[in-house]
Design an enzyme around this catalytic site. Structure first.
Site, PDB file in Angstrom:
ATOM      1  N   LYS A   1      42.088  42.475  68.812  1.00 12.61           N
ATOM      2  CA  LYS A   1      41.969  42.857  67.252  1.00 12.61           C
ATOM      3  C   LYS A   1      40.917  43.955  67.531  1.00 12.61           C
ATOM      4  O   LYS A   1      40.151  44.173  68.356  1.00 12.61           O
ATOM      5  CB  LYS A   1      40.989  41.920  66.565  1.00 12.61           C
TER       6      LYS A   1
ATOM      7  N   GLY B   1      44.085  34.860  45.466  1.00  7.98           N
ATOM      8  CA  GLY B   1      44.493  35.896  46.382  1.00  7.98           C
ATOM      9  C   GLY B   1      45.893  36.488  45.858  1.00  7.98           C
ATOM     10  O   GLY B   1      46.705  35.784  45.944  1.00  7.98           O
TER      11      GLY B   1
ATOM     12  N   GLY C   1      47.260  39.821  46.644  1.00 10.62           N
ATOM     13  CA  GLY C   1      47.488  40.985  47.295  1.00 10.62           C
ATOM     14  C   GLY C   1      48.795  40.792  48.103  1.00 10.62           C
ATOM     15  O   GLY C   1      49.610  40.059  47.395  1.00 10.62           O
TER      16      GLY C   1
ATOM     17  N   GLY D   1      49.512  37.084  48.991  1.00  8.70           N
ATOM     18  CA  GLY D   1      49.427  35.935  47.743  1.00  8.70           C
ATOM     19  C   GLY D   1      50.478  36.405  46.896  1.00  8.70           C
ATOM     20  O   GLY D   1      51.247  35.446  46.233  1.00  8.70           O
TER      21      GLY D   1
HETATM   22  P1  NAD Z   1      45.080  42.052  50.070  1.00  2.92           P
HETATM   23  O1  NAD Z   1      43.826  43.051  50.433  1.00  2.92           O
HETATM   24  O2  NAD Z   1      46.334  42.699  49.913  1.00  2.92           O
HETATM   25  O3  NAD Z   1      44.471  41.213  49.070  1.00  2.92           O
HETATM   26  C1  NAD Z   1      43.497  40.384  48.974  1.00  2.92           C
HETATM   27  C2  NAD Z   1      43.425  39.350  47.624  1.00  2.92           C
HETATM   28  O4  NAD Z   1      42.351  38.434  47.655  1.00  2.92           O
HETATM   29  C3  NAD Z   1      43.231  40.346  46.390  1.00  2.92           C
HETATM   30  O5  NAD Z   1      43.860  40.051  45.332  1.00  2.92           O
HETATM   31  C4  NAD Z   1      41.795  40.305  46.237  1.00  2.92           C
HETATM   32  O6  NAD Z   1      41.404  40.632  44.995  1.00  2.92           O
HETATM   33  C5  NAD Z   1      41.498  38.844  46.594  1.00  2.92           C
HETATM   34  N1  NAD Z   1      40.339  38.577  46.932  1.00  2.92           N
HETATM   35  C6  NAD Z   1      39.356  39.347  47.693  1.00  2.92           C
HETATM   36  N2  NAD Z   1      38.145  38.405  47.773  1.00  2.92           N
HETATM   37  C7  NAD Z   1      38.278  37.432  46.940  1.00  2.92           C
HETATM   38  C8  NAD Z   1      37.315  36.425  46.755  1.00  2.92           C
HETATM   39  N3  NAD Z   1      36.130  36.376  47.385  1.00  2.92           N
HETATM   40  N4  NAD Z   1      38.024  35.489  45.999  1.00  2.92           N
HETATM   41  C9  NAD Z   1      39.254  35.284  45.384  1.00  2.92           C
HETATM   42  N5  NAD Z   1      40.071  36.530  45.493  1.00  2.92           N
HETATM   43  C10 NAD Z   1      39.704  37.417  46.408  1.00  2.92           C
HETATM   44  O7  NAD Z   1      44.888  41.206  51.428  1.00  2.92           O
HETATM   45  P2  NAD Z   1      46.135  40.465  52.184  1.00  2.92           P
HETATM   46  O8  NAD Z   1      47.127  41.377  53.109  1.00  2.92           O
HETATM   47  O9  NAD Z   1      47.062  39.721  50.965  1.00  2.92           O
HETATM   48  O10 NAD Z   1      45.680  39.517  52.968  1.00  2.92           O
HETATM   49  C11 NAD Z   1      45.168  38.192  52.476  1.00  2.92           C
HETATM   50  C12 NAD Z   1      44.564  37.272  53.438  1.00  2.92           C
HETATM   51  O11 NAD Z   1      45.561  37.217  54.422  1.00  2.92           O
HETATM   52  C13 NAD Z   1      43.533  37.967  54.549  1.00  2.92           C
HETATM   53  O12 NAD Z   1      42.599  36.861  54.815  1.00  2.92           O
HETATM   54  C14 NAD Z   1      44.282  38.378  55.570  1.00  2.92           C
HETATM   55  O13 NAD Z   1      43.222  38.335  56.726  1.00  2.92           O
HETATM   56  C15 NAD Z   1      45.123  37.439  55.833  1.00  2.92           C
HETATM   57  N6  NAD Z   1      46.331  37.769  56.645  1.00  2.92           N
HETATM   58  C16 NAD Z   1      47.188  38.785  56.113  1.00  2.92           C
HETATM   59  C17 NAD Z   1      48.227  39.250  56.675  1.00  2.92           C
HETATM   60  C18 NAD Z   1      48.847  40.538  56.244  1.00  2.92           C
HETATM   61  O14 NAD Z   1      50.166  40.767  56.844  1.00  2.92           O
HETATM   62  N7  NAD Z   1      48.789  41.090  55.432  1.00  2.92           N
HETATM   63  C19 NAD Z   1      48.540  38.760  57.856  1.00  2.92           C
HETATM   64  C20 NAD Z   1      47.870  37.572  58.301  1.00  2.92           C
HETATM   65  C21 NAD Z   1      46.689  37.103  57.714  1.00  2.92           C
END
Ligand code: NAD
Length: 414
Positions: free
Chosen positions: A105, A216, A218, A221
């Site tokens: 990472k 979440g 994003g 979610g």
């Molecule tokens: P993103 O930035 O697209 O979305 C994050 C979402 O969480 C947004 O809706 C944001 O408003 C919300 N959020 C942020 N802080 C918050 C809080 N304190 N309380 C509630 N909601 C909150 O991110 P993503 O790509 O959807 O990733 C979400 C999670 O999944 C992260 O932990 C990331 O590390 C993990 N993840 C993502 C991927 C990927 O492919 N995108 C892969 C593995 C793990």
């Protein structure tokens, strides 16, 4: 008292899983810390004439199973501790999904939103120039928070300018036009959906009419919520960083996604009641999916969770103490290293496509993802069932650690 750091939590999981699974102590000793930590500084002359130096890291955690691989996180309060934790998670995630890759990472401590497009490009290119070693058989960076297709395109171009040859397999999460994989953007949400469906089904819960709350909204979610909605489940609550919305009969997820795209938030959606993030975590639903940030279910609120099953879409959303409380209350947790491994898995397909100069159709990507992630889930479940005192999280880590341990033995490292 300060809560333990996210890396300390990862080390505790490593040691507990190692003890329960009878992993060789030498293997555990190797895995206590990364193989190599590259910390460097990126000097940059900004467009407005000012000058800044940005701290950056790349953690090579373990490469017994294959070349280092995974994301690049850019955020203002990035810490080395967080990057190390994500490095060990990736080592375990790749091993669980039977991906011949090690765990890595990296990231830059910077606020991308405060930089001009030109400065963002210059920073990302500087990161690749300073990154050593790199290449498709050494270390393959991908995207994470703060990086996306544009940043990965700049990184690929910089890499190819340095080496003087085209090599799409050197970087992941690229756009399709530059050798990215179909299905990449939806992969993590789709993977969470597939694992949730399997885990719920094993507990007698079909998707038709199943109720879910997703924290979440994003990339992960909202994709998961869409797939649950399409499969006939009732997603009754979703939230973002500003708060959430609730509707007992189920939310109109496609319309909510549209609002999130156009307005940047889901609040005040017609026909819904507001719900805050704490209440969402305590919602009476069949399945709760934290898909936002780490440490949201902890000692202080794990007692209020009323879901029958928790599926970790975010990395590390349940703390060690939260995990223990949920286990005491008989609420199973499907761990992050299985549930959110869909993105890492499709990155593996992306690299394979880059190396072979081929492009897979979406059906092949999705079929291969489903096969791999369900096999990983089944292996974690079976390992947990065979190991006294092991949770699903321990099962996943033990299954992965046995592969890493064997590879290190064969290489003569331990
Ligand atoms: P993103 O930035 O697209 O979305 C994050 C979402 O969480 C947004 O809706 C944001 O408003 C919300 N959020 C942020 N802080 C918050 C809080 N304190 N309380 C509630 N909601 C909150 O991110 P993503 O790509 O959807 O990733 C979400 C999670 O999944 C992260 O932990 C990331 O590390 C993990 N993840 C993502 C991927 C990927 O492919 N995108 C892969 C593995 C793990």
């Amino acid at each position: 008292m300060q809560p333990p750091s996210v890396f300390a939590v990862a080390q505790a999981t490593l040691n507990e899983a190692g003890r329960l699974g009878g992993i060789d102590e030498r293997a555990l000793e190797v895995l206590q810390e990364p193989k190599r930590i590259n910390s460097f500084r990126l000097p940059l002359k900004l467009e407005d004439g000012s000058f800044r130096v940005f701290p950056a890291h790349r953690v090579h955690y373990n490469d017994a199973l294959g070349p280092f691989r995974d994301g690049t996180r850019i955020r203002p309060d990035l810490t080395l501790d967080e990057v190390k934790a994500l490095g060990i998670f990736m080592t375990i995630k790749h091993a669980c999904a039977d991906i011949p890759a090690g765990g890595a990472k990296g990231g830059i401590q910077a606020d991308m939103a405060a930089l001009s497009p030109r400065d963002r490009e210059a920073l990302v290119r500087a990161y690749i120039r300073h990154l050593q070693p790199k290449g498709p058989w050494v270390d393959v960076p991908g995207a994470d928070i703060g990086t996306g297709e544009q940043e990965m395109s700049w990184m690929l171009d910089e890499y190819e300018q340095i080496t003087g040859e085209h090599c799409p397999a050197a970087l992941n999460d690229k756009p399709f036009a530059l050798g990215g994989s179909l299905g990449g953007e939806a992969a993590t949400g789709r993977g969470v959906f597939l694992v949730l469906r399997a885990a719920a089904g094993e507990r007698g819960m079909g998707l038709e009419g199943l109720t879910a709350a997703v924290q979440g909204f994003g990339q992960v979610g909202s994709e998961l919520a869409q797939q649950l909605h399409d499969a006939g489940a009732r997603v009754v609550a979703v939230s973002d960083v500003h708060g959430g919305v609730f509707r007992g009969e189920g939310l109109d997820i496609p319309a909510l996604r549209q609002q999130a795209r156009t307005h940047g938030t889901i609040g005040n959606f017609p026909g819904t009641e507001p719900i805050d993030n704490d209440s969402l975590l305590a919602a009476e639903v069949d399945v709760l999916v934290p898909a936002a940030v780490h440490d949201v279910i902890h000692e202080g609120n794990a007692g209020t969770v009323r879901a029958k099953l928790v599926v970790e879409a975010a990395n590390g959303p349940v703390t060690t103490a939260g995990d223990a409380l949920l286990a005491e209350r008989g609420i199973p947790v499907v761990p992050d290293v299985i549930a959110n491994s869909g993105g890492a898995t499709v990155c593996h397909f992306e690299r394979s496509q880059g190396l072979s100069d081929e492009s897979w159709d979406l059906e092949r990507v999705n079929r291969s993802l489903e096969r791999r992630i369900l096999a990983a889930h089944a292996a974690a479940r079976d390992t947990a069932a065979e190991t006294p005192g092991a949770s699903l999280r321990h099962g996943a880590w033990i299954h992965a650690l046995r592969k890493v341990e064997r590879a290190m033995q064969l290489r003569g490292w331990i």
